[in-house]
Design a protein around this motif. Structure first.
Motif, PDB file in Angstrom:
ATOM      1  N   GLN A 158      50.138  39.488  51.114  1.00 33.87           N
ATOM      2  CA  GLN A 158      49.351  40.024  50.004  1.00 33.87           C
ATOM      3  C   GLN A 158      49.235  39.012  48.866  1.00 33.87           C
ATOM      4  O   GLN A 158      48.187  38.913  48.222  1.00 33.87           O
ATOM      5  CB  GLN A 158      49.974  41.321  49.508  1.00 33.87           C
ATOM      6  N   GLU A 159      50.300  38.277  48.595  1.00 32.71           N
ATOM      7  CA  GLU A 159      50.231  37.272  47.537  1.00 32.71           C
ATOM      8  C   GLU A 159      49.252  36.161  47.884  1.00 32.71           C
ATOM      9  O   GLU A 159      48.527  35.659  47.015  1.00 32.71           O
ATOM     10  CB  GLU A 159      51.633  36.698  47.289  1.00 32.71           C
ATOM     11  N   LYS A 160      49.211  35.756  49.152  1.00 30.37           N
ATOM     12  CA  LYS A 160      48.239  34.743  49.578  1.00 30.37           C
ATOM     13  C   LYS A 160      46.815  35.263  49.428  1.00 30.37           C
ATOM     14  O   LYS A 160      45.908  34.524  49.021  1.00 30.37           O
ATOM     15  CB  LYS A 160      48.496  34.345  51.034  1.00 30.37           C
ATOM     16  N   ILE A 161      46.613  36.539  49.739  1.00 31.36           N
ATOM     17  CA  ILE A 161      45.287  37.131  49.590  1.00 31.36           C
ATOM     18  C   ILE A 161      44.887  37.161  48.121  1.00 31.36           C
ATOM     19  O   ILE A 161      43.738  36.871  47.761  1.00 31.36           O
ATOM     20  CB  ILE A 161      45.270  38.543  50.202  1.00 31.36           C
ATOM     21  N   LEU A 162      45.824  37.502  47.246  1.00 34.81           N
ATOM     22  CA  LEU A 162      45.534  37.524  45.814  1.00 34.81           C
ATOM     23  C   LEU A 162      45.165  36.128  45.309  1.00 34.81           C
ATOM     24  O   LEU A 162      44.275  35.990  44.460  1.00 34.81           O
ATOM     25  CB  LEU A 162      46.737  38.062  45.040  1.00 34.81           C
ATOM     26  N   GLU A 163      45.848  35.113  45.806  1.00 37.22           N
ATOM     27  CA  GLU A 163      45.521  33.743  45.407  1.00 37.22           C
ATOM     28  C   GLU A 163      44.101  33.378  45.836  1.00 37.22           C
ATOM     29  O   GLU A 163      43.355  32.749  45.075  1.00 37.22           O
ATOM     30  CB  GLU A 163      46.525  32.765  46.033  1.00 37.22           C
ATOM     31  N   ARG A 164      43.720  33.772  47.034  1.00 40.42           N
ATOM     32  CA  ARG A 164      42.372  33.457  47.519  1.00 40.42           C
ATOM     33  C   ARG A 164      41.309  34.199  46.710  1.00 40.42           C
ATOM     34  O   ARG A 164      40.274  33.633  46.369  1.00 40.42           O
ATOM     35  CB  ARG A 164      42.268  33.823  49.001  1.00 40.42           C
ATOM     36  N   ILE A 165      41.567  35.465  46.392  1.00 40.52           N
ATOM     37  CA  ILE A 165      40.603  36.238  45.606  1.00 40.52           C
ATOM     38  C   ILE A 165      40.464  35.642  44.210  1.00 40.52           C
ATOM     39  O   ILE A 165      39.365  35.580  43.640  1.00 40.52           O
ATOM     40  CB  ILE A 165      41.036  37.714  45.540  1.00 40.52           C
ATOM     41  N   THR A 166      41.568  35.183  43.634  1.00 39.23           N
ATOM     42  CA  THR A 166      41.505  34.529  42.321  1.00 39.23           C
ATOM     43  C   THR A 166      40.672  33.260  42.382  1.00 39.23           C
ATOM     44  O   THR A 166      39.892  32.960  41.467  1.00 39.23           O
ATOM     45  CB  THR A 166      42.926  34.200  41.829  1.00 39.23           C
ATOM     46  N   ALA A 167      40.821  32.495  43.472  1.00 39.78           N
ATOM     47  CA  ALA A 167      40.015  31.279  43.630  1.00 39.78           C
ATOM     48  C   ALA A 167      38.531  31.617  43.760  1.00 39.78           C
ATOM     49  O   ALA A 167      37.675  30.917  43.195  1.00 39.78           O
ATOM     50  CB  ALA A 167      40.491  30.503  44.860  1.00 39.78           C
ATOM     51  N   VAL A 168      38.216  32.684  44.482  1.00 43.34           N
ATOM     52  CA  VAL A 168      36.817  33.112  44.610  1.00 43.34           C
ATOM     53  C   VAL A 168      36.267  33.519  43.250  1.00 43.34           C
ATOM     54  O   VAL A 168      35.141  33.149  42.880  1.00 43.34           O
ATOM     55  CB  VAL A 168      36.710  34.274  45.614  1.00 43.34           C
ATOM     56  N   LYS A 169      37.044  34.275  42.489  1.00 39.89           N
ATOM     57  CA  LYS A 169      36.607  34.720  41.161  1.00 39.89           C
ATOM     58  C   LYS A 169      36.358  33.522  40.242  1.00 39.89           C
ATOM     59  O   LYS A 169      35.397  33.509  39.457  1.00 39.89           O
ATOM     60  CB  LYS A 169      37.659  35.648  40.553  1.00 39.89           C
ATOM     61  N   THR A 170      37.203  32.506  40.334  1.00 45.45           N
ATOM     62  CA  THR A 170      37.014  31.305  39.512  1.00 45.45           C
ATOM     63  C   THR A 170      35.714  30.590  39.881  1.00 45.45           C
ATOM     64  O   THR A 170      34.972  30.132  38.996  1.00 45.45           O
ATOM     65  CB  THR A 170      38.202  30.355  39.695  1.00 45.45           C
ATOM     66  N   LYS A 171      35.434  30.500  41.174  1.00 45.30           N
ATOM     67  CA  LYS A 171      34.192  29.838  41.594  1.00 45.30           C
ATOM     68  C   LYS A 171      32.974  30.649  41.184  1.00 45.30           C
ATOM     69  O   LYS A 171      31.936  30.080  40.806  1.00 45.30           O
ATOM     70  CB  LYS A 171      34.198  29.627  43.105  1.00 45.30           C
ATOM     71  N   VAL A 172      33.069  31.966  41.227  1.00 40.97           N
ATOM     72  CA  VAL A 172      31.950  32.814  40.812  1.00 40.97           C
ATOM     73  C   VAL A 172      31.669  32.631  39.321  1.00 40.97           C
ATOM     74  O   VAL A 172      30.508  32.608  38.894  1.00 40.97           O
ATOM     75  CB  VAL A 172      32.253  34.285  41.146  1.00 40.97           C
TER      76      VAL A 172
END
Length: 290
Positions: free
Chosen positions: A148-162
């Motif tokens: 779950q922590e890895k998934i949260l990191e990926r979602i945060t990276a997506v949000k930053t790119k957006v």
């Protein structure tokens, strides 16, 4: 002895928080089952439309209402060595009126900007939902929490790119405005006019890439959530099976010494009864089984 303060929460507020949690779970369920698949299909159809399938980028050029100065007369081309600054100030570029932006690019941006905001809100909702799920499966399940922590990191990276998409849009208007200002000031320089058209072409390519990225991010979110939901249940089942094996082994381990002692006694009795004629062999086997 240290004393710990107990956090007291008003029962009415606790009910409100619980209602929010339940509504968050419903939103996440709707995102996974309805919203994200619909968005993927919608963006896919959008990319196949005529507005996002332009191959001739020169058709995107917006007219520039900037007058082109007449070429200088032959007598004006003669070199003048006695010019002063006052004479140069008298020569001014022709004034330009209202210069419109590129309506086609602006129309495409009006379509894309709501999609950027929708994806950003989806990332926030999914991140909050996963954060609420972590305490539920944290009972010794370090592997599940790590997922779950890895998934949260990926979602945060997506949000930053957006968020960077909006920055690129602002950058387009700023840079195009500078190019138009230069073209209207130095009207005799044709490269500034070409620069304005290049900005429009680059903006169209960037807008199409943004839509492709948004569609890809939705597909990635869907796949990640699906793997997380199936993976979490699998991890829980694996943990239960591991606990069963460990408890069974510990229970069996308690009876191993008793079973060994009984086995030794049986071996002694059998060997001594069958080999009573050879006393030395029986003594050797008895000593070996002790």
């Amino acid at each position: 002895m240290s004393k710990y303060n107990v956090l007291k929460i008003n029962s009415c507020n606790a009910v409100k928080i619980e209602n929010y949690r339940q509504s968050l779970y419903k939103q996440a369920e709707d995102l996974f089952s309805n919203h994200i698949p619909q968005k993927i299909s919608q963006l896919d159809n959008l990319l196949k439309g005529d507005e996002f399938s332009i191959t001739d980028l020169s058709s995107l050029h917006a007219p520039l209402d900037i007058p082109i100065p007449d070429p200088p007369a032959p007598e004006d081309e003669e070199m003048e060595t006695d010019k002063n600054e006052d004479d140069e100030k008298k020569k001014k570029a022709p004034k330009c009126g209202f210069i419109k932006g590129n309506d086609r690019i602006v129309k495409l941006l009006d379509i894309v900007k709501p999609e950027i905001m929708a994806l950003k809100e989806t990332c926030i909702t999914v991140s909050c939902w996963i954060s609420h799920l972590i305490p539920k499966i944290e009972d010794g399940n370090d592997f599940g929490v790590a997922i779950q922590e890895k998934i949260l990191e990926r979602i945060t990276a997506v949000k930053t790119k957006v968020e960077g998409f909006q920055t690129n849009i602002n950058k387009y208007f700023s840079e195009r405005g500078d190019a138009v200002a230069k073209a209207s000031k130095d009207t005799h320089v044709m490269d500034y006019r070409s620069l304005v058209h290049e900005k429009d072409e680059a903006a169209y390519s960037e807008i199409r890439v943004i839509v492709l990225d948004i569609r890809g991010f939705y597909a990635e979110l869907y796949d990640v959530l699906r793997q997380m939901l199936t993976g979490s249940s699998a991890v829980l089942q694996l943990d239960k099976f591991s606990e069963f094996l460990i408890s069974s082994f510990l229970t069996l381990y308690k009876y191993i010494p008793k079973m060994v002692n009984k086995l030794k006694s049986v071996i002694n009795i059998v060997c001594c009864s069958t080999m009573s004629s050879n006393k030395s062999k029986c003594t050797f086997i008895s000593a070996y089984t002790k």
